[in-house]
Design an enzyme around this catalytic site. Structure first.
Site, PDB file in Angstrom:
ATOM      1  CG  LEU A 149     -72.232  38.574 114.030  1.00  0.00           C
ATOM      2  CD1 LEU A 149     -70.501  38.341 114.722  1.00  0.00           C
ATOM      3  CD2 LEU A 149     -73.139  39.792 114.367  1.00  0.00           C
ATOM      4  CG  ASP A 150     -75.182  40.083 108.467  1.00  0.00           C
ATOM      5  OD1 ASP A 150     -74.138  40.026 107.470  1.00  0.00           O
ATOM      6  OD2 ASP A 150     -75.158  41.618 108.450  1.00  0.00           O
ATOM      7  CG  PHE A 151     -74.011  34.836 104.416  1.00  0.00           C
ATOM      8  CD1 PHE A 151     -73.229  33.157 105.219  1.00  0.00           C
ATOM      9  CD2 PHE A 151     -72.871  35.111 103.862  1.00  0.00           C
ATOM     10  CE1 PHE A 151     -72.808  32.333 104.141  1.00  0.00           C
ATOM     11  CE2 PHE A 151     -72.455  33.819 102.301  1.00  0.00           C
ATOM     12  CZ  PHE A 151     -72.629  32.465 102.490  1.00  0.00           C
ATOM     13  CB  THR A 153     -71.613  40.775 110.188  1.00  0.00           C
ATOM     14  OG1 THR A 153     -72.511  42.144 109.163  1.00  0.00           O
ATOM     15  CG2 THR A 153     -70.773  41.675 110.929  1.00  0.00           C
TER      16      THR A 153
END
Length: 298
Positions: A149-151, A153
């Site tokens: 999961l990106d930074f 999210t």
């Protein structure tokens, strides 16, 4: 007596041509690490190097492949960079960055509700907080995230040391679906919703059709939607909405296959139940123990 003749006499090989061995009997037609050819007995138990590494809890199978290709893995003292290399567990000595591979750890399965401001990697050159920091010292085994999961999210992130399960869940052929709750700036109209459902053209190719449901509309400022996809491209949901002219304000993942985030608070984690692990194995096309399920059985 000639040594070669003695060898043939002792094995009853004179006077007849030895039968041609099948590829399986000859070690699957592959060489083991170091260039030696596998014996028939070794071929029965030999496994791909990256699979053995993943099962021992080094990292996901995909990350193990990257470690091999980077020249960070040795087998019996020799650097191995070829992904097709087979090893014999318990016989071949495997080292990663000079550290011997240990025995397989007890399998651990952790569900985390990832907060914003954390990276889903085990190492970050920028020194940002990592999701594994949230586990503290309570999980003795070395676990790693299944996917990312990106930074910015939030939401459901699975961490485990089960390389077979991680590989199965991330493999495109399994099409394991993930659900995201997305709040966007502006309100997408019917045509844009249809575009999401049919596939959005991105710079790395069109996306697969998504399942989309409008949850809340606050015209003209924002809308909240449920989006379900099986792909796992980098920042995919954000890029899909950006292509339609809508900035993502907030993004949270709520499901991974049969696994549901439920009421787990942001920043908290828990171990999976046996039933949840079994359900994930089924979704990954595996039977418990890591063996592929037979075709036609789900």
């Amino acid at each position: 007596m000639d040594e070669q003749l003695r060898y043939r006499l002792e094995r009853g090989l004179t006077g007849r041509r030895s039968p041609r061995k099948s590829k399986h009997e000859a070690g699957g037609g592959r060489k083991a690490a170091g260039g030696r050819r596998l014996t028939a007995a070794e071929a029965e138990v030999a496994e791909r190097l990256q699979k053995v590494m993943a099962r021992a809890g080094v990292a996901s199978r995909r990350h193990c492949e990257a470690l091999i290709q980077a020249g960070r893995v040795t087998v019996n003292g020799q650097v191995v960079t070829q992904l097709g290399t087979k090893v014999v567990p318990g016989k071949d000595v495997i080292e990663v960055d000079g550290r011997p591979l240990g025995t397989p750890e007890t399998k651990v399965y952790v569900m985390l509700n990832k907060p914003k401001g954390y990276v889903s990697t085990l190492y970050d050159p920028q020194g940002r907080p990592k999701v594994i920091d949230l586990l503290g010292d309570e999980v003795a085994q070395r676990v790693y995230p299944v996917g990312r999961l990106d930074f910015d999210t939030e939401g459901l992130l699975l961490l485990t040391n089960d390389g077979d399960l991680a590989h199965g869940l991330m493999h495109p052929s399994r099409m394991v679906k993930k659900t995201y709750i997305v709040k966007v700036r502006g309100v997408p109209g019917p045509a844009k919703l249809r575009a999401l459902q049919e596939g959005i053209e991105l710079e790395d190719g069109p996306t697969a059709p998504a399942e989309v449901k409008m949850l809340d509309v606050r015209p003209p400022n924002s809308a909240t939607l449920s989006v379900r996809i099986h792909e796992g491209r980098n920042r995919q949901v954000r890029r899909m909405f950006a292509a339609l002219g809508h900035e993502v304000i907030h993004l949270r993942r709520t499901t991974l296959g049969p696994l549901k985030l439920g009421d787990l608070s942001v920043g908290e984690w828990r171990y999976l139940t046996d039933q949840e692990v079994a359900d994930l194995y089924r979704a990954a096309g595996l039977r418990l123990g890591g063996r592929p399920r037979r075709a036609g059985r789900r």
